[in-house]
Design an enzyme around this catalytic site. Structure first.
Site, mmCIF file in Angstrom:
data_model
loop_
_atom_site.group_PDB
_atom_site.id
_atom_site.type_symbol
_atom_site.label_atom_id
_atom_site.label_comp_id
_atom_site.label_asym_id
_atom_site.label_seq_id
_atom_site.Cartn_x
_atom_site.Cartn_y
_atom_site.Cartn_z
ATOM 1 N N HIS A 12 53.380 52.314 77.416
ATOM 2 C CA HIS A 12 54.792 52.229 77.026
ATOM 3 C C HIS A 12 55.530 51.086 77.723
ATOM 4 O O HIS A 12 56.355 50.420 77.110
ATOM 5 C CB HIS A 12 55.505 53.555 77.301
ATOM 6 C CG HIS A 12 55.433 53.980 78.726
ATOM 7 N ND1 HIS A 12 54.298 54.556 79.263
ATOM 8 C CD2 HIS A 12 56.327 53.896 79.742
ATOM 9 C CE1 HIS A 12 54.510 54.826 80.539
ATOM 10 N NE2 HIS A 12 55.730 54.425 80.862
ATOM 11 N N CYS A 68 50.497 46.523 80.875
ATOM 12 C CA CYS A 68 51.217 47.685 81.385
ATOM 13 C C CYS A 68 52.325 47.157 82.287
ATOM 14 O O CYS A 68 52.531 45.943 82.371
ATOM 15 C CB CYS A 68 50.294 48.678 82.095
ATOM 16 S SG CYS A 68 49.577 48.145 83.659
ATOM 17 N N HIS A 101 36.811 30.703 86.997
ATOM 18 C CA HIS A 101 36.038 31.158 88.151
ATOM 19 C C HIS A 101 35.455 32.556 87.998
ATOM 20 O O HIS A 101 34.437 32.869 88.617
ATOM 21 C CB HIS A 101 36.896 31.136 89.414
ATOM 22 C CG HIS A 101 37.275 29.750 89.828
ATOM 23 N ND1 HIS A 101 37.935 29.501 91.006
ATOM 24 C CD2 HIS A 101 37.103 28.538 89.237
ATOM 25 C CE1 HIS A 101 38.149 28.189 91.123
ATOM 26 N NE2 HIS A 101 37.662 27.592 90.049
ATOM 27 N N ARG A 112 56.420 44.166 82.874
ATOM 28 C CA ARG A 112 57.763 44.230 83.467
ATOM 29 C C ARG A 112 58.117 42.976 84.256
ATOM 30 O O ARG A 112 59.243 42.829 84.714
ATOM 31 C CB ARG A 112 57.877 45.446 84.378
ATOM 32 C CG ARG A 112 57.874 46.759 83.620
ATOM 33 C CD ARG A 112 58.159 47.935 84.528
ATOM 34 N NE ARG A 112 58.284 49.153 83.745
ATOM 35 C CZ ARG A 112 57.749 50.317 84.074
ATOM 36 N NH1 ARG A 112 57.042 50.428 85.199
ATOM 37 N NH2 ARG A 112 57.911 51.376 83.314
#
Length: 147
Positions: A12, A68, A101, A112
């Site tokens: 969410h 997320c 790498h 966020r």
């Protein structure tokens, strides 16, 4: 990087950025498979991370993008799967390095903390950077533990 079908998943907290990423993929004619979630309603990131990781390991999608809130939850869940190298990137330089790498096969974005403009730069870099091999190949070969 040879792009097959891009896998994408979020929770969410990552949903708003996922909507932008889907738009990004569509504008560039990248095929993608959406593993959810599909709303702002609270959900559990492992429920979306695990099916995404399984699709990558089976070769059904490559590469993949997970989102997320901090990026860390998705990365932790994804990296439990053998053969998955999920790296969190919050700027284009990190995106480049996780490809060059670490041969990252999943880009994890902290929804966020990354705006759309920054996400676009990160995605551009992730999709164009290539694994350098050499000394990095030896290191990548040491990541998965024997079962």
């Amino acid at each position: 990087m040879e792009i097959k079908t891009v896998g994408i998943a979020c929770d969410h907290a990552g949903f708003p950025l996922k909507q932008f990423v889907v738009q990004y993929l569509e504008q560039r004619n990248y095929a993608y498979q959406d593993f959810g979630c599909n709303s702002h309603l609270s959900c559990d990131y492992p429920d979306y991370a695990h099916p995404l990781a399984e699709a990558v390991t089976k070769g059904e999608v490559y590469p993949a993008i997970a989102i997320c809130g901090s990026g860390q939850g998705m990365a932790i869940a994804l990296n439990k799967h053998k053969g998955i190298r999920a790296g969190v990137a919050w700027n284009k330089d990190i995106a480049q390095l996780i490809r060059q790498h670490n041969d990252a096969n999943i880009l994890v974005l902290p929804g966020r903390f990354v705006d759309n403009k920054t996400a676009e730069k990160i995605l551009d870099e992730f999709f164009t950077a290539t694994f350098e091999g050499g000394r990095h190949e030896r290191r990548v070969q040491k990541i998965d533990l024997a079962e």
